[in-house]
Design an enzyme around this catalytic site. Structure first.
Site, PDB file in Angstrom:
ATOM      1  N   GLU A  63       0.769  -1.020   0.252  1.00 26.94           N
ATOM      2  CA  GLU A  63       0.078  -0.056   0.116  1.00 26.94           C
ATOM      3  C   GLU A  63       0.863   1.441  -0.140  1.00 26.94           C
ATOM      4  O   GLU A  63       1.896   1.292   0.623  1.00 26.94           O
ATOM      5  CB  GLU A  63      -0.795   0.015   1.334  1.00 26.94           C
ATOM      6  CG  GLU A  63      -1.685   1.105   1.360  1.00 26.94           C
ATOM      7  CD  GLU A  63      -2.570   1.195   2.866  1.00 26.94           C
ATOM      8  OE1 GLU A  63      -3.659   1.809   2.863  1.00 26.94           O
ATOM      9  OE2 GLU A  63      -2.062   0.433   3.859  1.00 26.94           O
TER      10      GLU A  63
ATOM     11  N   LYS B 119      -9.560   2.473  -3.787  1.00 30.59           N
ATOM     12  CA  LYS B 119      -9.865   1.896  -2.388  1.00 30.59           C
ATOM     13  C   LYS B 119     -11.485   2.437  -2.151  1.00 30.59           C
ATOM     14  O   LYS B 119     -11.712   3.665  -2.097  1.00 30.59           O
ATOM     15  CB  LYS B 119      -9.138   2.242  -1.363  1.00 30.59           C
ATOM     16  CG  LYS B 119      -9.361   1.771  -0.057  1.00 30.59           C
ATOM     17  CD  LYS B 119      -8.321   1.965   0.937  1.00 30.59           C
ATOM     18  CE  LYS B 119      -8.619   1.566   2.382  1.00 30.59           C
ATOM     19  NZ  LYS B 119      -7.606   1.737   3.509  1.00 30.59           N
TER      20      LYS B 119
ATOM     21  N   CYS C 116      -5.527  -2.867   2.306  1.00 30.96           N
ATOM     22  CA  CYS C 116      -5.149  -2.500   3.691  1.00 30.96           C
ATOM     23  C   CYS C 116      -6.497  -2.883   4.615  1.00 30.96           C
ATOM     24  O   CYS C 116      -6.890  -4.083   4.618  1.00 30.96           O
ATOM     25  CB  CYS C 116      -4.957  -1.021   4.039  1.00 30.96           C
ATOM     26  SG  CYS C 116      -4.347  -1.065   5.758  1.00 30.96           S
TER      27      CYS C 116
END
Length: 362
Positions: free
Chosen positions: A96, A157, A212
């Protein structure tokens, strides 16, 4: 240190991931084989897909802090990725925020990653954490880069970390930015999950990226598996919690997602812990700890079949709770009936003040 094959070549006899060719007896297979296929269609446990493997490299640069950390981290990731050349890798995964600049604003970085794809013979999945040049706002995006540059596959995301990536009710809670490490500016959310395909038509690997915090949500991995992902991926960075139990706990979530979906999962981080699990949730190869700065190649067994969770979703959990509640209710009813049907306890005769049994009056 990267996992190298003897002679630096591809694994002997390894097929590139994709559709498995029919084996002997595929036509008119026996009843046992047909029964197993019907069981899998009904949601049976996935099984390894006839020996198909994908060689996936995780690049973990380690802690890079201080001035120009974005450029220096990229340099370290580039150096580690270059070591993978000649090792028969199918996919390279960076963690990430592994690229801190928008690739539209920094085409030189895109060219450098494309050169790595040519050297390693594998596409590279990076994660860009930057203000986008083609639309307003900051996004965290998984971007697939091939030998000719970005392939066009991009996942933004969707589920952001409260305070870390956005401040909820900022007009009321914005003061949090002055007392901690809360996000000074809210990142933007993506609109849909994406299944990407690497390699050429018919011979590629279908991957489902998450970023994540998203690996904590089973519905996201379920959606990717249902959409055809062969391998689940989570790109993560837990450097803020480097000296705590959080990196190990976060890596272990991938084992749960793998077992739930029947798909192997790769958890790739910047600073550890990175880990890979097979379709049963069993660890494949070593963990890369928080002190490691390395690249490692994992031979990941692929699987077919569909788990009950992927097929039915949270109804499997609800059904289990319903069965538990019914059992508890039944047990309670049985206990109550036994108490009501039990004979009353025998009471001793009452005694007078002088200690002799009381007699009824004449």
């Amino acid at each position: 240190m990267a996992d190298q094959l003897p002679g630096g070549g591809r694994e002997r006899g390894r097929r590139r991931p994709g559709r498995r060719p029919p084996g002997p007896g595929a036509r008119g297979g026996g009843a046992g084989r047909g029964g197993r296929r019907r069981f899998r269609r009904l949601g049976g446990a996935p099984r390894p897909d006839g020996g198909d493997r994908a060689r996936i490299a995780v690049v973990q640069p380690g802690v890079v802090a201080g001035p120009d950390s974005g450029d220096r981290r990229f340099d370290r990731e580039e150096e580690l990725t270059r070591r993978l050349a000649g090792q028969g890798v199918d996919l390279v995964v960076w963690g990430e925020s592994s690229v801190g600049f928008d690739l539209g604003d920094r085409p030189d970085l895109a060219r450098r990653v494309a050169a790595l794809a040519r050297e390693t013979g594998a596409e590279v999945l990076v994660n860009v954490d930057a203000r986008r040049s083609d639309k307003p706002g900051i996004y965290k995006s998984s971007v697939l880069i091939g030998p000719d540059g970005p392939t066009g596959d991009r996942y933004d995301k969707m589920r952001l970390v409260p305070f870390g990536e956005y401040v909820p009710f900022r007009s009321l809670l914005g003061w949090a930015t002055s007392v901690g490490e809360a996000a000074a500016e809210d990142r933007r959310r993506g609109g849909a999950q994406v299944v990407m395909e690497t390699g050429g038509p018919g011979g590629g690997l279908r991957i489902g990226p998450m970023v994540c915090f998203e690996s904590a949500f089973p519905d996201m991995s379920r959606s990717l598996a249902a959409d055809g992902a062969q391998v689940l991926l989570a790109q993560s960075s837990t450097s803020t919690f480097q000296q705590s139990w959080a990196p190990e706990q976060h890596a272990s979530l991938a084992a749960l997602r793998a077992a739930e979906t029947g798909r192997p999962m790769v958890h790739a981080t910047l600073t550890g812990v990175s880990a890979v699990y097979d379709a049963r949730g069993t660890r494949v190869g070593p963990w890369l700890g928080t002190g490691a700065s390395t690249a490692h190649v994992y031979t990941v067994p692929l699987a077919d079949g569909t788990t009950p969770y992927v097929r039915f979703g949270d109804w499997t959990v609800y059904a289990a709770l319903l069965v538990l509640a019914a059992w508890a209710a039944g047990d309670g009813v049985r206990t109550l009936r036994l108490r009501r049907s039990a004979p009353a306890p025998h009471a001793p005769p009452a005694r007078t003040a002088h200690g002799s049994p009381a007699r009824p009056s004449r």
